[in-house]
Write a protein that holds these residues in place. Structure first.
Motif, short mmCIF file in Angstrom:
data_model
loop_
_atom_site.label_atom_id
_atom_site.label_comp_id
_atom_site.label_asym_id
_atom_site.label_seq_id
_atom_site.Cartn_x
_atom_site.Cartn_y
_atom_site.Cartn_z
N THR A 111 0.85 -1.19 0.00
CA THR A 111 0.00 0.00 0.00
C THR A 111 0.89 1.23 0.00
N GLY A 112 0.47 2.26 -0.74
CA GLY A 112 1.27 3.47 -0.74
C GLY A 112 0.65 4.59 -1.56
N VAL A 113 1.48 5.53 -1.95
CA VAL A 113 1.06 6.70 -2.71
C VAL A 113 1.76 6.68 -4.07
N VAL A 114 1.01 7.01 -5.12
CA VAL A 114 1.53 6.94 -6.48
C VAL A 114 1.90 8.32 -6.99
N GLU A 115 3.06 8.37 -7.68
CA GLU A 115 3.51 9.60 -8.33
C GLU A 115 3.87 9.29 -9.78
N LYS A 116 3.72 10.26 -10.66
CA LYS A 116 4.18 10.08 -12.04
C LYS A 116 5.71 10.16 -12.08
N VAL A 117 6.31 9.33 -12.94
CA VAL A 117 7.75 9.45 -13.16
C VAL A 117 7.98 10.56 -14.19
N SER A 118 9.21 10.96 -14.40
CA SER A 118 9.49 12.09 -15.30
C SER A 118 9.25 11.71 -16.76
N PRO A 119 8.99 12.70 -17.62
CA PRO A 119 8.86 12.43 -19.06
C PRO A 119 10.09 11.73 -19.63
N LYS A 120 11.27 12.09 -19.16
CA LYS A 120 12.50 11.46 -19.64
C LYS A 120 12.50 9.97 -19.31
N GLU A 121 12.10 9.64 -18.10
CA GLU A 121 12.07 8.23 -17.69
C GLU A 121 10.98 7.47 -18.45
N SER A 122 9.86 8.14 -18.73
CA SER A 122 8.81 7.51 -19.54
C SER A 122 9.30 7.27 -20.96
N ASP A 123 10.04 8.25 -21.52
CA ASP A 123 10.61 8.09 -22.86
C ASP A 123 11.55 6.89 -22.92
N GLU A 124 12.43 6.79 -21.92
CA GLU A 124 13.41 5.71 -21.91
C GLU A 124 12.73 4.35 -21.94
N TYR A 125 11.68 4.19 -21.15
CA TYR A 125 11.00 2.89 -21.17
C TYR A 125 10.21 2.70 -22.46
N PHE A 126 9.51 3.75 -22.91
CA PHE A 126 8.67 3.62 -24.10
C PHE A 126 9.49 3.15 -25.30
N TYR A 127 10.65 3.76 -25.51
CA TYR A 127 11.45 3.42 -26.69
C TYR A 127 12.24 2.13 -26.52
N SER A 128 12.22 1.56 -25.31
CA SER A 128 12.84 0.25 -25.11
C SER A 128 11.86 -0.88 -25.44
N ARG A 129 10.58 -0.55 -25.61
CA ARG A 129 9.55 -1.56 -25.86
C ARG A 129 9.60 -2.04 -27.32
N PRO A 130 9.10 -3.23 -27.61
CA PRO A 130 8.98 -3.66 -29.00
C PRO A 130 8.10 -2.68 -29.79
N GLU A 131 8.34 -2.58 -31.09
CA GLU A 131 7.61 -1.60 -31.90
C GLU A 131 6.11 -1.82 -31.86
#
Length: 210
Positions: A111-131
């Motif tokens: 249980t906890g509190v949720v925060e958004k990660v930074s756009p840069k960190e979201s970019d890094e994961y997004f572009y690591s995903r399969p196309e």
């Protein structure tokens, strides 16, 4: 065919849990259990049930995948910010996740509190995903009503003709725990439950009745 569900049961006999043997950090303890789940071939070991609550107090639950774990930044997952869970997290940042590894007869509740990660960190994961996964994120207006499956596939084909770019409404969240409970199934339903709570800037361990 009607089945008597009350008679479906399994005894748990594989392990036991002693508070003194657990790591003082619930994050390190979780990593030990997660690595063991991966090594033992648990099906979808990073799958976790995410529970959110809207402003009316109505809960929603769905399975998402853990994509990163750090003691400083918590448990990470990625999704569409405009989805049902995204909108509920915008309204109420309190959330919970649950891992269940049936083969090891274990679960972990967080249980906890949720925060958004930074756009840069979201970019890094997004572009690591399969196309194809990138295209699905671009295509899908997640949780919204659509006309048909064909409409979704048409949007997908259209997206393939354009430059792939992470949508502004898609990215990561980090759940920062305030409480983590480790559950080990035991015979006769006398299960072991050890809870960690973040109190006065320290993790405190305690045993709970099953």
């Amino acid at each position: 065919m009607n089945r008597d569900l009350s008679q479906i049961r399994k005894d748990f006999i594989k392990d036991e849990l002693h508070a003194a043997e657990l790591n003082s950090s619930p994050f390190l303890q979780f990593k030990e259990w997660l690595n063991e789940a991966i090594d033992k071939g648990e099906h979808e070991p990073t799958a976790m049930t995410l529970c959110t609550v809207n402003t009316e107090g109505i809960p929603s639950a769905r399975v998402v995948l853990l994509k990163k774990l750090e003691e400083e930044s918590g448990f990470w997952f990625f999704t569409n910010y405009s989805s049902k869970k995204g909108l509920e997290l915008e309204e109420n940042k309190n959330a919970a996740v649950n891992f269940f590894w049936a083969g090891m007869e274990r679960q972990v509740r967080i249980t906890g509190v949720v925060e958004k990660v930074s756009p840069k960190e979201s970019d890094e994961y997004f572009y690591s995903r399969p196309e194809d996964s990138q295209l699905s994120a671009i295509t899908s207006p997640q949780s919204q009503v659509i006309e048909s499956r064909q409409q979704l596939e048409d949007w997908y084909e259209e997206a393939k003709q354009k430059e792939i770019k992470r949508p502004d409404n898609w990215g990561g969240y980090a759940l920062i725990p305030t409480e983590m409970e480790f559950w080990q199934g035991r015979s006769g339903r006398l299960h072991d439950r050890i809870r960690y709570r973040w109190i006065n800037s320290n993790w405190q361990k305690e045993r709970l009745a099953p």
